[in-house]
Design an enzyme around this catalytic site. Structure first.
Site, PDB file in Angstrom:
ATOM      1  N   ALA A   9       0.824  -1.213   0.000  1.00 44.89           N
ATOM      2  CA  ALA A   9       0.000   0.000   0.000  1.00 44.89           C
ATOM      3  C   ALA A   9       0.852   1.253   0.000  1.00 44.89           C
ATOM      4  CB  ALA A   9      -0.917  -0.006   1.220  1.00 44.89           C
ATOM      5  N   ARG A  15      -3.420   9.334  -9.650  1.00 47.13           N
ATOM      6  CA  ARG A  15      -4.666   9.627 -10.371  1.00 47.13           C
ATOM      7  C   ARG A  15      -5.859   9.889  -9.454  1.00 47.13           C
ATOM      8  NH1 ARG A  15      -5.150   4.691 -13.994  1.00 47.13           N
ATOM      9  NH2 ARG A  15      -7.190   5.559 -14.463  1.00 47.13           N
ATOM     10  N   GLY A 104      -3.448  -3.152  -1.244  1.00 44.95           N
ATOM     11  CA  GLY A 104      -4.377  -2.326  -0.471  1.00 44.95           C
ATOM     12  C   GLY A 104      -5.464  -1.685  -1.312  1.00 44.95           C
ATOM     13  N   TYR A 348     -33.481  16.199  20.863  1.00 48.42           N
ATOM     14  CA  TYR A 348     -32.088  15.775  20.948  1.00 48.42           C
ATOM     15  C   TYR A 348     -31.884  15.043  22.269  1.00 48.42           C
ATOM     16  CZ  TYR A 348     -27.125  15.678  21.753  1.00 48.42           C
ATOM     17  OH  TYR A 348     -25.855  15.249  22.038  1.00 48.42           O
ATOM     18  N   ASN A 368     -26.701  18.639  27.239  1.00 47.04           N
ATOM     19  CA  ASN A 368     -25.626  17.799  27.772  1.00 47.04           C
ATOM     20  C   ASN A 368     -24.284  18.517  27.843  1.00 47.04           C
ATOM     21  OD1 ASN A 368     -25.553  17.864  24.936  1.00 47.04           O
ATOM     22  ND2 ASN A 368     -24.372  15.975  24.843  1.00 47.04           N
TER      23      ASN A 368
HETATM   24  C1  UD1 Z   1       1.119  -5.120 -10.761  1.00 47.23           C
HETATM   25  C2  UD1 Z   1       1.797  -6.366 -11.290  1.00 47.23           C
HETATM   26  C3  UD1 Z   1       1.066  -6.870 -12.518  1.00 47.23           C
HETATM   27  C4  UD1 Z   1      -0.395  -7.112 -12.203  1.00 47.23           C
HETATM   28  C5  UD1 Z   1      -1.028  -5.864 -11.592  1.00 47.23           C
HETATM   29  C6  UD1 Z   1      -2.400  -6.162 -11.093  1.00 47.23           C
HETATM   30  C7  UD1 Z   1       4.165  -6.184 -10.723  1.00 47.23           C
HETATM   31  C8  UD1 Z   1       5.513  -5.872 -11.236  1.00 47.23           C
HETATM   32  N1  UD1 Z   1       3.178  -6.074 -11.607  1.00 47.23           N
HETATM   33  O1  UD1 Z   1       1.299  -4.115 -11.731  1.00 47.23           O
HETATM   34  O2  UD1 Z   1       1.625  -8.048 -13.002  1.00 47.23           O
HETATM   35  O3  UD1 Z   1      -1.111  -7.509 -13.364  1.00 47.23           O
HETATM   36  O4  UD1 Z   1      -0.245  -5.375 -10.488  1.00 47.23           O
HETATM   37  O5  UD1 Z   1      -3.033  -4.997 -10.664  1.00 47.23           O
HETATM   38  O6  UD1 Z   1       4.017  -6.582  -9.593  1.00 47.23           O
HETATM   39  N2  UD1 Z   1       3.331  -0.898  -4.414  1.00 47.23           N
HETATM   40  C9  UD1 Z   1       4.093  -0.654  -3.294  1.00 47.23           C
HETATM   41  N3  UD1 Z   1       5.398  -0.290  -3.464  1.00 47.23           N
HETATM   42  C10 UD1 Z   1       5.961  -0.163  -4.678  1.00 47.23           C
HETATM   43  C11 UD1 Z   1       5.174  -0.419  -5.830  1.00 47.23           C
HETATM   44  C12 UD1 Z   1       3.856  -0.796  -5.650  1.00 47.23           C
HETATM   45  O7  UD1 Z   1       3.620  -0.742  -2.176  1.00 47.23           O
HETATM   46  O8  UD1 Z   1       7.146   0.162  -4.748  1.00 47.23           O
HETATM   47  C13 UD1 Z   1       1.918  -1.287  -4.234  1.00 47.23           C
HETATM   48  C14 UD1 Z   1       0.957  -0.277  -4.807  1.00 47.23           C
HETATM   49  O9  UD1 Z   1       0.564   0.664  -3.828  1.00 47.23           O
HETATM   50  C15 UD1 Z   1      -0.209  -1.157  -5.240  1.00 47.23           C
HETATM   51  C16 UD1 Z   1       0.455  -2.483  -5.585  1.00 47.23           C
HETATM   52  O10 UD1 Z   1       1.698  -2.484  -4.934  1.00 47.23           O
HETATM   53  O11 UD1 Z   1      -1.127  -1.378  -4.205  1.00 47.23           O
HETATM   54  C17 UD1 Z   1       0.617  -2.702  -7.085  1.00 47.23           C
HETATM   55  O12 UD1 Z   1       1.416  -1.692  -7.623  1.00 47.23           O
HETATM   56  P1  UD1 Z   1       1.137  -1.076  -9.064  1.00 47.23           P
HETATM   57  O13 UD1 Z   1       2.117  -0.014  -9.309  1.00 47.23           O
HETATM   58  O14 UD1 Z   1      -0.299  -0.726  -9.209  1.00 47.23           O
HETATM   59  O15 UD1 Z   1       1.472  -2.320  -9.997  1.00 47.23           O
HETATM   60  P2  UD1 Z   1       0.998  -2.540 -11.485  1.00 47.23           P
HETATM   61  O16 UD1 Z   1       1.900  -1.792 -12.370  1.00 47.23           O
HETATM   62  O17 UD1 Z   1      -0.443  -2.302 -11.603  1.00 47.23           O
END
Ligand code: UD1
Ligand code: MG
Length: 451
Positions: A9, A15, A104, A348, A368
């Site tokens: 998380a 976005r 998360g 109330y 109160n």
């Molecule tokens: C990731 C997967 C992808 C999958 C997709 C599903 C990897 C390399 N890729 O891609 O294969 O199809 O999720 O949604 O794992 N996060 C951290 N620390 C970081 C990077 C990310 O905590 O350094 C957390 C983000 O907050 C998020 C989750 O990991 O909750 C996924 O990260 P995100 O950047 O969304 O990965 P995707 O590129 O979507």
């Protein structure tokens, strides 16, 4: 086998266009993070860790409310999902069960799905949750041979042939802690994003002779939230599911689409919910109650046969026994009402206890708050509080006692006593007529002057 949840998380959630970390944005009145942890709770995990980076202080503060047993791991720089897992290594150094990696920001994962992943660990060293995507978009692709997962390829790094694969990576993974941390320690970042991909652990595992397998789930479970529009859509999905669940459980919902549920709303059988009712967190409504239109409830308990609203507000700590009636424009906060008590109009009631079968007249206020502190009002059983009574707390009205309408009650009213606390009425014969004549004459003069 004991399990540890590891919820990723730390991402920024650009976005969302928000000062609030993405995982704290609510769906059904609970932060997205709470949804993920709740699903994981079905595994009765020994440890729960949340990897946080952006907005770490806010996440830490929120976690105290969401789940006190969850621990925070700080990922100062977000160098990828593999790096996010690696930073939890120290925190889990003496844990030797399975680690389940969750996100998360994917709130719809079902507990049964996690259970299937744990069960599949009997056959594989690494288990990845995959789904068949209608539109595989930019998801990572699962490269399989029969039942074996060979590797995961990220969209950015995939060939055209690999991009044609529709079996996608949800991001969830399960593996023994020692295996997982050993693999992430060996990750490189020589890829299109320059990040440490958790997904690369699969190919590393296979090269070391470990086995990897896929558990599949419906793609609806893997829905992620990246923008406010997706948050609104996810909330709508949650509401539709909640409505279906309550209907299935024997609750009547009138104009069901207008009723808003919280993640933890509990409603008993044969209860009727009228249109435009909002449930905040922490509401339990027992069987056979009626929540009438436009009422707002949070942190409260309505017992069997209660009738609430229309236009009622039950705030945290409202504890209502059987057959309590709360009418229109009545607010109840931190108050217990015993069986059959009635507060039917424009009142109330805060920081109070009201005894069985007492009737609280229209416009009654428990005063109160003295501007600094809150004080308690106690009303006994079978009491009758006259309309527009001000109960200046701390104060007690005894069993079977009465207060006269319009009274300001500042002292104890003993059992069975009648308290009258208002100025005495004086009648002046003919004085109304005189006053009317005087006022009408004045009005006439004013009109003449204006001409
Ligand atoms: C990731 C997967 C992808 C999958 C997709 C599903 C990897 C390399 N890729 O891609 O294969 O199809 O999720 O949604 O794992 N996060 C951290 N620390 C970081 C990077 C990310 O905590 O350094 C957390 C983000 O907050 C998020 C989750 O990991 O909750 C996924 O990260 P995100 O950047 O969304 O990965 P995707 O590129 O979507
Ligand atoms: Mg993502």
């Amino acid at each position: 086998m004991s399990t540890a949840l590891l919820v990723l998380a730390a991402g920024k959630g650009t976005r969302m266009n928000s000062d609030l970390p993405k995982v704290l944005h609510p769906i059904a009145q609970a932060p997205m993070l709470a949804h993920a942890l709740r699903a994981g709770d079905a595994l009765e995990p020994e440890r729960k860790l949340v990897v946080t980076g952006h907005g770490a202080d806010q996440v830490r503060a929120a976690l105290a409310d969401i789940d006190e047993s969850a621990e925070i791991v700080l990922q100062e720089e977000q160098n990828g999902t593999g790096h996010a897992v690696a930073v939890a290594r120290d925190a889990l150094c003496d844990f030797d069960g399975d680690v389940i990696v969750l996100y998360g920001d994917t709130p719809f994962i079902q507990p049964e799905t996690l259970e299937r992943m744990v069960a599949a660990r009997a056959d594989h060293d690494i288990v990845v949750l995959g789904f068949e995507a209608d539109d595989p978009g930019r998801y990572g692709r699962l490269v399989t041979t029969g039942d074996t997962l060979e590797r995961i390829v990220e969209f950015k790094d995939a060939s055209d042939a690999e991009r044609a694969i529709t079996l996608c990576n949800s991001g969830l993974m399960a593996a023994k802690a020692s295996v997982l941390f050993d693999l992430v320690a060996r990750l490189g970042n020589d890829n299109a994003s320059g990040e440490y991909y958790l997904t690369d652990t699969v190919a590393l595992a296979r090269a070391s002779g470990l086995s990897a397998g896929v558990v599949r789930c419906d793609q609806a479970e893997t829905l992620g939230v990246n923008s406010r529009a997706e948050l609104a859509a996810a909330d709508a999905i949650f509401q539709a599911q909640a409505r279906a669940r309550h209907l299935e459980n024997g609750v009547t919902l009138m104009m069901a689409d207008s009723i808003y549920f919280a993640l933890d709303t509990v409603i008993g059988r044969d209860t009727v919910i009228e249109p435009h009712v909002v449930f905040g967190p922490g509401v339990t409504v027992e069987s056979g109650a009626t929540i009438r239109a436009f009422s707002h409830l949070e942190g409260c308990h309505v017992s069997r046969g209660g009738i609430i609203g229309p236009y009622a507000r039950l705030r945290p700590g409202a504890e209502l026994a059987e057959d309590v009636r709360i009418g229109n424009f009545v607010e109840i906060k931190n108050a217990t009402l015993d069986a059959g008590a009635k507060v039917n109009h424009l009142s109330y009631i805060g920081d109070a206890s009201i005894g069985q079968a007492s009737n609280i007249g229209a416009g009654t206020i428990t005063c109160n708050y003295d501007g600094v502190m809150k004080h308690h009002t106690e009303i006994g059983a079978r009491a009758f509080i006259g309309s527009n009574t001000m109960l200046v707390a701390p104060v007690r009205v005894g069993n079977g006692a009465m207060t006269a309408s319009g009274s300001v009650i500042t002292k104890t009213v003993e059992d069975d006593a009648l308290a009258v606390s208002r100025s005495e009425q004086v009648n002046k014969p003919g004085a109304a007529r005189k006053l009317f004549d005087l006022l009408k004459a004045k009005k006439r003069k004013r009109a003449e002057r204006a001409l």
